[in-house]
Design an enzyme around this catalytic site. Structure first.
Site, PDB file in Angstrom:
ATOM      1  N   GLY A  12      -6.786 -10.564  -3.858  1.00 39.58           N
ATOM      2  CA  GLY A  12      -7.115  -9.344  -4.111  1.00 39.58           C
ATOM      3  C   GLY A  12      -7.494  -8.820  -5.368  1.00 39.58           C
ATOM      4  O   GLY A  12      -7.271  -9.684  -6.377  1.00 39.58           O
ATOM      5  N   ILE A  14      -5.749  -6.749  -7.948  1.00 38.89           N
ATOM      6  CA  ILE A  14      -4.499  -6.867  -8.714  1.00 38.89           C
ATOM      7  C   ILE A  14      -4.165  -8.314  -8.805  1.00 38.89           C
ATOM      8  O   ILE A  14      -3.702  -9.062  -9.783  1.00 38.89           O
ATOM      9  CB  ILE A  14      -3.339  -6.000  -8.466  1.00 38.89           C
ATOM     10  CG1 ILE A  14      -3.956  -4.371  -8.677  1.00 38.89           C
ATOM     11  CG2 ILE A  14      -2.241  -5.991  -9.286  1.00 38.89           C
ATOM     12  CD1 ILE A  14      -2.874  -3.243  -8.346  1.00 38.89           C
ATOM     13  N   ASP A  33      -2.625 -15.447   0.588  1.00 41.20           N
ATOM     14  CA  ASP A  33      -3.461 -14.164   1.008  1.00 41.20           C
ATOM     15  C   ASP A  33      -4.132 -14.628   2.290  1.00 41.20           C
ATOM     16  O   ASP A  33      -4.302 -15.798   2.412  1.00 41.20           O
ATOM     17  CB  ASP A  33      -4.474 -14.010  -0.187  1.00 41.20           C
ATOM     18  CG  ASP A  33      -5.155 -12.696   0.081  1.00 41.20           C
ATOM     19  OD1 ASP A  33      -5.236 -11.938  -0.798  1.00 41.20           O
ATOM     20  OD2 ASP A  33      -5.704 -12.336   1.209  1.00 41.20           O
ATOM     21  N   ASN A  34      -4.257 -13.839   3.188  1.00 41.51           N
ATOM     22  CA  ASN A  34      -4.900 -14.001   4.500  1.00 41.51           C
ATOM     23  C   ASN A  34      -6.430 -13.798   4.351  1.00 41.51           C
ATOM     24  O   ASN A  34      -7.012 -13.935   5.360  1.00 41.51           O
ATOM     25  CB  ASN A  34      -4.242 -13.431   5.634  1.00 41.51           C
ATOM     26  CG  ASN A  34      -4.506 -11.863   5.670  1.00 41.51           C
ATOM     27  OD1 ASN A  34      -5.008 -11.266   4.609  1.00 41.51           O
ATOM     28  ND2 ASN A  34      -3.998 -10.943   6.553  1.00 41.51           N
ATOM     29  N   LEU A  78       2.240  -8.068  -3.303  1.00 43.05           N
ATOM     30  CA  LEU A  78       1.089  -6.970  -3.366  1.00 43.05           C
ATOM     31  C   LEU A  78       0.562  -6.928  -2.218  1.00 43.05           C
ATOM     32  O   LEU A  78      -0.454  -5.914  -1.973  1.00 43.05           O
ATOM     33  CB  LEU A  78      -0.021  -7.655  -4.379  1.00 43.05           C
ATOM     34  CG  LEU A  78       0.793  -7.709  -6.149  1.00 43.05           C
ATOM     35  CD1 LEU A  78      -0.398  -8.439  -6.887  1.00 43.05           C
ATOM     36  CD2 LEU A  78       0.876  -6.430  -6.528  1.00 43.05           C
ATOM     37  N   ALA A 117       4.820  -3.999  -4.921  1.00 39.67           N
ATOM     38  CA  ALA A 117       3.889  -2.875  -5.257  1.00 39.67           C
ATOM     39  C   ALA A 117       4.046  -1.625  -4.359  1.00 39.67           C
ATOM     40  O   ALA A 117       3.813  -1.650  -3.166  1.00 39.67           O
ATOM     41  CB  ALA A 117       2.418  -3.392  -4.976  1.00 39.67           C
ATOM     42  N   TYR A 149      -0.162   5.749   4.614  1.00 40.49           N
ATOM     43  CA  TYR A 149      -0.159   4.752   3.503  1.00 40.49           C
ATOM     44  C   TYR A 149       1.116   5.165   2.624  1.00 40.49           C
ATOM     45  O   TYR A 149       1.850   4.125   2.404  1.00 40.49           O
ATOM     46  CB  TYR A 149      -1.336   4.781   2.547  1.00 40.49           C
ATOM     47  CG  TYR A 149      -1.493   3.859   1.301  1.00 40.49           C
ATOM     48  CD1 TYR A 149      -1.020   2.497   1.313  1.00 40.49           C
ATOM     49  CD2 TYR A 149      -1.958   4.637   0.081  1.00 40.49           C
ATOM     50  CE1 TYR A 149      -1.282   1.804   0.338  1.00 40.49           C
ATOM     51  CE2 TYR A 149      -1.744   3.736  -1.056  1.00 40.49           C
ATOM     52  CZ  TYR A 149      -1.578   2.408  -1.066  1.00 40.49           C
ATOM     53  OH  TYR A 149      -1.589   1.744  -2.049  1.00 40.49           O
TER      54      TYR A 149
HETATM   55  N1  LIG Z   1      -5.453  -1.080  -7.047  1.00 42.38           N
HETATM   56  C1  LIG Z   1      -4.801   0.085  -7.485  1.00 42.38           C
HETATM   57  O1  LIG Z   1      -5.156   0.853  -8.293  1.00 42.38           O
HETATM   58  C2  LIG Z   1      -3.544   0.406  -6.440  1.00 42.38           C
HETATM   59  C3  LIG Z   1      -2.947   1.524  -6.630  1.00 42.38           C
HETATM   60  C4  LIG Z   1      -1.635   1.804  -5.996  1.00 42.38           C
HETATM   61  C5  LIG Z   1      -1.127   0.821  -5.244  1.00 42.38           C
HETATM   62  N2  LIG Z   1      -1.602  -0.312  -5.126  1.00 42.38           N
HETATM   63  C6  LIG Z   1      -1.008  -1.370  -4.353  1.00 42.38           C
HETATM   64  O2  LIG Z   1      -1.108  -2.713  -5.162  1.00 42.38           O
HETATM   65  C7  LIG Z   1      -1.471  -3.669  -4.309  1.00 42.38           C
HETATM   66  C8  LIG Z   1      -2.624  -4.624  -4.739  1.00 42.38           C
HETATM   67  O3  LIG Z   1      -3.804  -3.773  -4.328  1.00 42.38           O
HETATM   68  P1  LIG Z   1      -5.007  -4.389  -4.693  1.00 42.38           P
HETATM   69  O4  LIG Z   1      -5.845  -3.015  -5.089  1.00 42.38           O
HETATM   70  O5  LIG Z   1      -5.376  -5.502  -5.593  1.00 42.38           O
HETATM   71  O6  LIG Z   1      -5.631  -4.207  -3.243  1.00 42.38           O
HETATM   72  P2  LIG Z   1      -6.641  -5.394  -2.404  1.00 42.38           P
HETATM   73  O7  LIG Z   1      -6.875  -4.915  -1.190  1.00 42.38           O
HETATM   74  O8  LIG Z   1      -7.511  -5.764  -3.410  1.00 42.38           O
HETATM   75  O9  LIG Z   1      -5.450  -6.937  -2.489  1.00 42.38           O
HETATM   76  C9  LIG Z   1      -4.603  -7.055  -1.486  1.00 42.38           C
HETATM   77  C10 LIG Z   1      -4.672  -8.337  -0.897  1.00 42.38           C
HETATM   78  O10 LIG Z   1      -3.883  -8.459   0.104  1.00 42.38           O
HETATM   79  C11 LIG Z   1      -4.356  -9.112   1.049  1.00 42.38           C
HETATM   80  N3  LIG Z   1      -3.801  -9.078   2.296  1.00 42.38           N
HETATM   81  C12 LIG Z   1      -3.784  -7.835   3.331  1.00 42.38           C
HETATM   82  N4  LIG Z   1      -3.004  -7.957   4.245  1.00 42.38           N
HETATM   83  C13 LIG Z   1      -2.385  -9.284   3.976  1.00 42.38           C
HETATM   84  C14 LIG Z   1      -1.585  -9.928   4.942  1.00 42.38           C
HETATM   85  N5  LIG Z   1      -1.150  -9.255   6.394  1.00 42.38           N
HETATM   86  N6  LIG Z   1      -1.385 -11.264   4.527  1.00 42.38           N
HETATM   87  C15 LIG Z   1      -1.679 -11.639   3.476  1.00 42.38           C
HETATM   88  N7  LIG Z   1      -2.408 -11.032   2.691  1.00 42.38           N
HETATM   89  C16 LIG Z   1      -2.875  -9.926   3.011  1.00 42.38           C
HETATM   90  C17 LIG Z   1      -5.646  -8.801   1.215  1.00 42.38           C
HETATM   91  O11 LIG Z   1      -6.558 -10.050   1.704  1.00 42.38           O
HETATM   92  C18 LIG Z   1      -5.972  -8.669  -0.266  1.00 42.38           C
HETATM   93  O12 LIG Z   1      -6.900  -9.727  -0.831  1.00 42.38           O
HETATM   94  C19 LIG Z   1      -1.208  -3.263  -2.871  1.00 42.38           C
HETATM   95  O13 LIG Z   1       0.159  -3.350  -2.464  1.00 42.38           O
HETATM   96  C20 LIG Z   1      -1.760  -1.714  -3.055  1.00 42.38           C
HETATM   97  O14 LIG Z   1      -1.017  -0.803  -2.126  1.00 42.38           O
HETATM   98  C21 LIG Z   1      -2.802  -0.671  -5.942  1.00 42.38           C
END
Ligand SMILES: NC(=O)c1ccc[n+]([C@@H]2O[C@H](COP(=O)([O-])OP(=O)(O)OC[C@H]3O[C@@H](n4cnc5c(N)ncnc54)[C@H](O)[C@@H]3O)[C@@H](O)[C@H]2O)c1
Length: 329
Positions: A12, A14, A33-34, A78, A117, A149
């Site tokens: 993903g 981050i 990652d899935n 994450l 996260a 969420y």
């Molecule tokens: N991007 C931001 O600004 C932000 C802000 C607040 C919180 N967050 C938190 O940070 C974390 C990362 O966010 P992001 O923006 O990189 O999100 P993203 O969706 O880009 O990355 C999350 C990854 O998790 C993987 N995933 C989801 N379900 C899964 C599962 N069951 N098994 C394995 N992999 C799985 C997805 O394929 C994806 O690649 C998350 O927990 C999100 O809630 C992010």
């Protein structure tokens, strides 16, 4: 020194940037990652490294999580689903709950540190700004599914802190504030900045949910990665919650105008205002203002954000342009 790091959600936004940052600092990294929302292209710079391994797996598989985390020193969790803006809330609630429980159980085998996260969304509608880590979490009614969420992440935070008390594993919780940058998801999943840049590059209207007066403090991805690595490396971070993000507040409307200016110069932006009801079909509540107090991260970790919004947006636009061009090759 923690040498072996497991990163869930590695493909993903981050996660992939964090994996790159960890490899630059000589860590051994296993990314899980899935690929439900992530993309292997995000990991193309990591897969050249002998210190990186990618495993396609679901964090809901507890046996696999035990196995894959067994030889690690720290797990950065994450993998999660976010605000169910266009979908239903079941995935958000179940993936976030089951995934976090499995990672905490895996960490119990050998007292590994867990960096979890969380999100700025947990502060919900609290009108007192800026949000500090001990601010109240003010969530709207359960009939508004966007709160699923925040509720899932509040539950995960409590579970992590309870595991720390019960099983003596060190946990650190990070409340991220709106990240943007290379590898961001190109739909609403990635946030308004990615949708606005995509629309502006294609000469299409930028769709603003509501009237655009809601504010955010957008954080360039390197400032998120720096915060995570400081938290991995600091014993003082154990048992603590941290806001990690920029303190520069901007309205969504001004964000759209800035992106338009960086792409098209002084021509008027094409903007379409979309009422909340028309995309959810159900009641929706937005967070009208969001700014972090990051003094705790400054004090305990020496952390501060560095990349100014326009500078970060220029880098992000350059990356997104390349990705869009590649799609049309
Ligand atoms: N991007 C931001 O600004 C932000 C802000 C607040 C919180 N967050 C938190 O940070 C974390 C990362 O966010 P992001 O923006 O990189 O999100 P993203 O969706 O880009 O990355 C999350 C990854 O998790 C993987 N995933 C989801 N379900 C899964 C599962 N069951 N098994 C394995 N992999 C799985 C997805 O394929 C994806 O690649 C998350 O927990 C999100 O809630 C992010």
């Amino acid at each position: 020194m923690h040498n072996r790091v497991v990163v869930t959600g590695a493909a993903g936004f981050i996660g992939s940037n964090l994996c790159e940052g960890l490899l630059e600092r000589n860590y051994l990294v296993r990314g899980i990652d899935n690929l439900s929302m992530g993309n292997l292209d995000n990991l193309e710079d990591c897969t050249n490294s002998e210190r990186f391994e990618f495993v396609e797996e679901d964090v809901r598989n507890n046996e696999k999580m035990n196995e894959l985390c067994a030889d690690s020193d720290v797990i950065v969790h994450l993998a999660a689903y976010k605000i169910p803006r266009y979908g239903n809330a079941t995935d958000t609630l179940l993936i976030n709950h089951q995934g976090t429980k499995n990672i905490l159980d895996a960490a119990r085998q050998g007292s590994k540190k867990v960096v979890l996260a969380s999100t700025s969304d947990v502060y919900g509608k609290n009108p007192k700004l800026p949000f500090s880590e001990d601010s109240d979490l003010v969530i709207g009614p359960s009939t508004v599914s966007r709160w699923s969420y925040a509720v899932s992440k509040i539950y995960d935070e409590h579970l992590a802190l309870a595991y720390q008390d019960t099983y003596n594993i060190p946990v650190s919780l990070i409340r991220f504030f709106g990240g943007y940058g290379p590898h961001q998801h190109l739909t609403w999943w990635g946030g308004p900045q990615s949708v606005f840049i995509g629309a502006a590059l294609r000469g299409k209207p930028m769709e603003i949910h509501g009237d655009g007066s809601q504010t955010r403090s957008f954080t360039y991805i390197s400032d998120h990665v720096e915060g995570i690595i400081r938290i991995i490396e600091s014993e003082r971070a154990n048992g603590e919650i941290f806001n990690i993000g920029s303190t520069h507040e901007i309205t969504i409307l001004d964000l759209a105008k800035t992106i338009n200016r960086l792409i098209h110069g002084n021509s008027d932006p094409l903007i379409q205002f979309v009422p909340y009801k028309s995309f959810t079909g159900k009641p929706y509540e937005d967070v009208m203002r969001r700014i972090p107090d990051i003094s705790k991260a400054q004090r305990l970790l020496g952390y501060s954000w560095k990349v100014q919004l326009e500078d970060g947006l220029k880098r992000t636009i350059a990356w997104q342009r390349l990705v869009e061009d590649r799609k049309h090759e």
